[in-house]
Design a protein around this motif. Structure first.
Motif, PDB file in Angstrom:
ATOM      1  N   GLU A  93       0.908  -1.183   0.130  1.00 65.01           N
ATOM      2  CA  GLU A  93       0.172  -0.210   0.104  1.00 65.01           C
ATOM      3  C   GLU A  93       0.864   1.164  -0.017  1.00 65.01           C
ATOM      4  O   GLU A  93       0.574   2.150  -0.748  1.00 65.01           O
ATOM      5  CB  GLU A  93      -0.848   0.009   1.251  1.00 65.01           C
ATOM      6  CG  GLU A  93      -1.954  -0.905   1.111  1.00 65.01           C
ATOM      7  CD  GLU A  93      -2.804  -0.819  -0.168  1.00 65.01           C
ATOM      8  OE1 GLU A  93      -3.319   0.543  -0.441  1.00 65.01           O
ATOM      9  OE2 GLU A  93      -2.837  -1.697  -0.811  1.00 65.01           O
TER      10      GLU A  93
ATOM     11  N   LYS B 187       2.501   1.771  -3.334  1.00 61.57           N
ATOM     12  CA  LYS B 187       1.175   2.399  -4.426  1.00 61.57           C
ATOM     13  C   LYS B 187       1.140   3.801  -4.215  1.00 61.57           C
ATOM     14  O   LYS B 187       1.067   4.498  -5.195  1.00 61.57           O
ATOM     15  CB  LYS B 187       0.018   1.600  -4.229  1.00 61.57           C
ATOM     16  CG  LYS B 187      -0.087   0.138  -4.664  1.00 61.57           C
ATOM     17  CD  LYS B 187      -1.632  -0.363  -4.557  1.00 61.57           C
ATOM     18  CE  LYS B 187      -1.804  -1.784  -4.655  1.00 61.57           C
ATOM     19  NZ  LYS B 187      -3.260  -2.185  -4.458  1.00 61.57           N
ATOM     20  N   THR B 188       0.983   4.118  -2.955  1.00 58.98           N
ATOM     21  CA  THR B 188       0.699   5.378  -2.652  1.00 58.98           C
ATOM     22  C   THR B 188       1.926   6.431  -3.179  1.00 58.98           C
ATOM     23  O   THR B 188       1.867   7.493  -3.794  1.00 58.98           O
ATOM     24  CB  THR B 188       0.381   5.803  -1.083  1.00 58.98           C
ATOM     25  OG1 THR B 188      -0.693   4.788  -0.644  1.00 58.98           O
ATOM     26  CG2 THR B 188       0.118   7.097  -0.900  1.00 58.98           C
TER      27      THR B 188
ATOM     28  N   LYS C 278       4.060   5.648  -5.499  1.00 57.58           N
ATOM     29  CA  LYS C 278       4.262   5.801  -6.757  1.00 57.58           C
ATOM     30  C   LYS C 278       3.132   6.760  -7.390  1.00 57.58           C
ATOM     31  O   LYS C 278       3.639   7.520  -8.518  1.00 57.58           O
ATOM     32  CB  LYS C 278       3.887   4.355  -7.325  1.00 57.58           C
ATOM     33  CG  LYS C 278       4.106   4.261  -8.778  1.00 57.58           C
ATOM     34  CD  LYS C 278       4.994   3.162  -9.061  1.00 57.58           C
ATOM     35  CE  LYS C 278       5.102   3.142 -10.801  1.00 57.58           C
ATOM     36  NZ  LYS C 278       6.472   2.701 -11.267  1.00 57.58           N
ATOM     37  N   GLN C 279       2.007   6.680  -6.781  1.00 54.76           N
ATOM     38  CA  GLN C 279       0.964   7.547  -7.478  1.00 54.76           C
ATOM     39  C   GLN C 279       1.236   8.984  -7.173  1.00 54.76           C
ATOM     40  O   GLN C 279       0.909  10.096  -7.983  1.00 54.76           O
ATOM     41  CB  GLN C 279      -0.440   7.239  -6.641  1.00 54.76           C
ATOM     42  CG  GLN C 279      -0.988   6.095  -7.045  1.00 54.76           C
ATOM     43  CD  GLN C 279      -2.083   5.574  -6.041  1.00 54.76           C
ATOM     44  OE1 GLN C 279      -2.456   6.262  -5.286  1.00 54.76           O
ATOM     45  NE2 GLN C 279      -2.783   4.633  -6.593  1.00 54.76           N
ATOM     46  N   LYS C 280       2.024   9.234  -6.052  1.00 61.78           N
ATOM     47  CA  LYS C 280       2.405  10.622  -5.766  1.00 61.78           C
ATOM     48  C   LYS C 280       3.631  11.178  -6.383  1.00 61.78           C
ATOM     49  O   LYS C 280       4.081  12.138  -6.077  1.00 61.78           O
ATOM     50  CB  LYS C 280       2.138  10.729  -4.233  1.00 61.78           C
ATOM     51  CG  LYS C 280       0.772  10.578  -3.801  1.00 61.78           C
ATOM     52  CD  LYS C 280       0.841  10.902  -2.111  1.00 61.78           C
ATOM     53  CE  LYS C 280      -0.545  10.877  -1.536  1.00 61.78           C
ATOM     54  NZ  LYS C 280      -0.652  11.215  -0.374  1.00 61.78           N
ATOM     55  N   GLY C 281       4.345  10.097  -6.876  1.00 61.33           N
ATOM     56  CA  GLY C 281       5.704  10.537  -7.485  1.00 61.33           C
ATOM     57  C   GLY C 281       6.724  10.461  -6.469  1.00 61.33           C
ATOM     58  O   GLY C 281       7.707  11.402  -6.615  1.00 61.33           O
TER      59      GLY C 281
ATOM     60  N   THR D 262       9.703   9.106  -5.167  1.00 63.93           N
ATOM     61  CA  THR D 262      10.604   7.936  -5.668  1.00 63.93           C
ATOM     62  C   THR D 262      11.222   7.411  -4.441  1.00 63.93           C
ATOM     63  O   THR D 262      11.340   6.310  -4.421  1.00 63.93           O
ATOM     64  CB  THR D 262      11.614   8.375  -6.664  1.00 63.93           C
ATOM     65  OG1 THR D 262      10.900   8.979  -7.633  1.00 63.93           O
ATOM     66  CG2 THR D 262      12.601   7.220  -7.302  1.00 63.93           C
TER      67      THR D 262
ATOM     68  N   TYR E  50       9.024   5.428  -2.441  1.00 64.26           N
ATOM     69  CA  TYR E  50       8.686   3.954  -3.221  1.00 64.26           C
ATOM     70  C   TYR E  50       9.672   3.025  -3.369  1.00 64.26           C
ATOM     71  O   TYR E  50       9.441   1.891  -2.715  1.00 64.26           O
ATOM     72  CB  TYR E  50       8.456   4.538  -4.652  1.00 64.26           C
ATOM     73  CG  TYR E  50       8.181   3.272  -5.832  1.00 64.26           C
ATOM     74  CD1 TYR E  50       6.937   2.528  -5.722  1.00 64.26           C
ATOM     75  CD2 TYR E  50       9.307   2.758  -6.458  1.00 64.26           C
ATOM     76  CE1 TYR E  50       6.694   1.472  -6.388  1.00 64.26           C
ATOM     77  CE2 TYR E  50       9.233   1.666  -7.306  1.00 64.26           C
ATOM     78  CZ  TYR E  50       7.920   0.834  -7.337  1.00 64.26           C
ATOM     79  OH  TYR E  50       7.676  -0.036  -7.978  1.00 64.26           O
TER      80      TYR E  50
END
Length: 190
Positions: free
Chosen positions: A37, A40-41, A43-46, A48, A51
Motif C-alpha cells: 500500500e 502504491k501511494t 508511486k501515485q504521488k511520485g 521515488t 517508493y
C-alpha cells in the motif's frame, strides 16, 4: 510418570513454537500489505525515495517470510523425524527383547546337542547289550564246563533226582485233585 510429564512438556513446546512461527508468518503477511500500500501511494504521488523504501521493505519482508516458512518446515520435519526416531527406538528395543527371548528358547532346545546325547545314549545301550550277551555266553560256558566235569555216575544220580522231583510233583497234584473231588462229594452230601 516423570517421563510422561517431560514428554508432554516437549510436545507443548513444539506446539507453542509452531504457533509462534505461524503468528510471525501472519505478521509478515500483514507487513507485506502495508509495504505494498505504501509503495502504491508513493508511486501515485511520485515519491521515488518512499517508493524505493517501500520496495526495499517489501523485499526484506518477503525474504523474512520465506525464512520463517523454511524454519517452520524444518522444525515440523525435525519434530516428525524425532517422533519416527522414538518409534524406531521402541521398535528396536522390542525386537531386541524378542530376539533375546527367541535366542534363549533356541538355545534351550538345541536339537544338535539333544541328537548328540541321544546317539551317545543309544551307543551306550548297544555296548551294554553286547556286554550282557558276552557275560551270558561266558556264564553259560562256565556252567556247561561245571556240569561236564562230574563223573557219569554223578550225572545219572542228578538226573534221577530231577526225574523223582517231577514224579513227586505229579503225585502231589493227583492227591490235590482227589482231595478236591472228595470235598465236593462231602459238600454235596453224598
Amino acid at each position: 510418570m516423570a517421563n510422561a510429564k517431560k514428554e508432554m512438556e516437549k510436545r507443548m513446546l513444539i506446539k507453542k513454537t509452531v504457533s509462534t512461527m505461524n503468528k510471525q508468518i501472519q505478521k509478515l503477511e500483514e507487513q507485506k500489505q502495508v509495504y505494498i500500500e505504501a509503495g502504491k501511494t508513493a508511486k501515485q504521488k511520485g515519491l521515488t525515495a518512499q517508493y524505493n523504501l517501500a520496495l526495499s521493505g517489501l523485499k526484506m519482508t518477503i525474504i523474512q517470510q520465506k525464512r520463517v516458512y523454511e524454519m517452520k518446515l524444518n522444525f515440523e520435519i525435525t519434530s516428525q523425524m524425532k517422533d519416527m526416531t522414538q518409534m524406531t527406538t521402541q521398535f528396536l528395543k522390542g525386537m531386541g527383547s524378542l530376539s533375546k527371548d527367541m535366542l534363549k528358547l533356541t538355545k534351550e532346545k538345541d536339537f544338535l546337542n539333544v541328537q548328540k546325547q541321544f546317539n551317545e545314549a543309544m551307543l551306550g545301550v548297544e555296548m551294554q547289550t553286547e556286554q550282557i550277551e558276552s557275560f551270558m555266553d561266558d556264564t553259560e560256558s562256565a556252567f556247561s564246563t561245571l556240569s561236564s566235569t562230574g563223573s557219569e555216575a554223578d550225572n545219572k544220580e542228578i538226573e534221577s533226582l530231577f526225574t523223582n522231583a517231577a514224579t513227586d510233583s505229579d503225585t502231589e497234584s493227583m492227591i490235590d485233585m482227589e482231595l478236591a473231588a472228595l470235598k465236593k462229594k462231602i459238600d454235596a452230601g453224598i
